[in-house]
Scaffold this active site. Structure first.
Site, PDB file in Angstrom:
ATOM      1  N   TYR A 156      63.266  58.931  80.283  1.00 64.27           N
ATOM      2  CA  TYR A 156      63.019  58.197  81.470  1.00 64.27           C
ATOM      3  C   TYR A 156      62.983  58.698  82.832  1.00 64.27           C
ATOM      4  O   TYR A 156      62.078  58.283  83.598  1.00 64.27           O
ATOM      5  CB  TYR A 156      64.386  57.007  81.390  1.00 64.27           C
ATOM      6  N   LYS A 160      59.779  58.624  85.489  1.00 62.95           N
ATOM      7  CA  LYS A 160      59.886  57.963  86.809  1.00 62.95           C
ATOM      8  C   LYS A 160      59.721  59.052  87.860  1.00 62.95           C
ATOM      9  O   LYS A 160      59.180  58.695  89.064  1.00 62.95           O
ATOM     10  CB  LYS A 160      61.570  57.279  86.866  1.00 62.95           C
TER      11      LYS A 160
END
Length: 248
Positions: A156, A160
């Site tokens: 993640y 990002k």
């Protein structure tokens, strides 16, 4: 006059949470809204009915932004329906959290594809239309995790952080044609996903935030309204943290 009057916005992954709030706020500010959902047709129809019943113009599209072919068709369908696209909010995202030791290649790839490749796909296929009209605002939803990392979220965090690099590159490439590209990096936002957490865990997050509360989806939505509107006409290549001062 409303801030997004007569603008056409495309929001990916808008059937719930932050995406849904962005769609609601955009309609409130006068935008015509196209949005995507992936699996829940019921949620998609519910949001479309809600937005239209409030006097707005909205249409949902079932589409997987991680697929280049589906993203290309989505852009074509949205332009066919609304005529053009002024704002894109790349919001589609998933999590598959686990320690790196236990993280499978599939867990890594699926998060990268849904969170990061989707931004590439949508932006790539929409840029031609925006280049022709010499205007546009692209808003990518990142996270403070992309700025600082987080244990158990290597996939993640990588996705990002990648969004931030992509945002700055797109801003440099397309700025001369009047197209702006910015990222929003939310902190701890209280949504359906965080509602299942133990209250002690939630309180520990709140205690760490200088403003002493979790964020609301509309806090992120308001930042997107600003970046999509002419109020931010001289803002591009930036990362706007919506985190209550958590990462300062």
């Amino acid at each position: 006059m409303k801030l997004l009057e007569n603008k056409v916005a495309l929001i990916t992954g808008a059937s719930k949470g932050i995406g849904r709030s962005i769609a609601q706020r955009f309609v409130e500010e006068g935008a015509k809204v196209a949005f995507t959902f992936l699996s829940s047709v019921e949620r998609g129809k519910s949001l479309e009915e809600e937005l239209c019943s409030s006097g707005g113009e909205a249409k949902g599209f079932q589409s997987d932004a991680s697929s280049s072919d589906q993203a290309e068709k989505l852009i074509s369908d949205v332009i066919s329906h609304f005529g053009h696209i002024d704002i894109i909010v790349n919001n589609a995202g998933i999590t598959k959290d686990t320690l790196l030791l236990r993280m499978s290649e599939q867990d890594f790839d699926s998060v990268i594809n849904t969170n990061l490749k989707s931004v590439f796909n949508t932006t790539k296929h929409a840029q031609r239309s925006m280049l022709k009209q010499r205007s546009g605002s692209i808003i990518n939803i990142s996270s403070i995790v992309g700025l600082k990392g987080n244990a158990g979220q290597a996939n993640y965090a990588a996705s990002k952080a990648g969004i931030i690099g992509l945002t700055k590159s797109v801003a440099l490439e397309l700025g001369s044609r009047g197209i702006r590209c910015n990222a929003v990096a939310p902190g701890f936002i209280e949504t359906e996903m965080t509602a299942i957490l133990d209250e002690k865990v939630v309180q520990s997050y709140r205690d760490a935030i200088p403003l002493k509360r979790g964020g609301r989806p509309e806090d992120v939505a308001n930042a997107c309204v600003f970046l999509g509107s002419d109020l931010s006409s001289y803002v591009s290549g930036q990362v706007l943290q919506v985190d209550g001062g958590l990462l300062t």
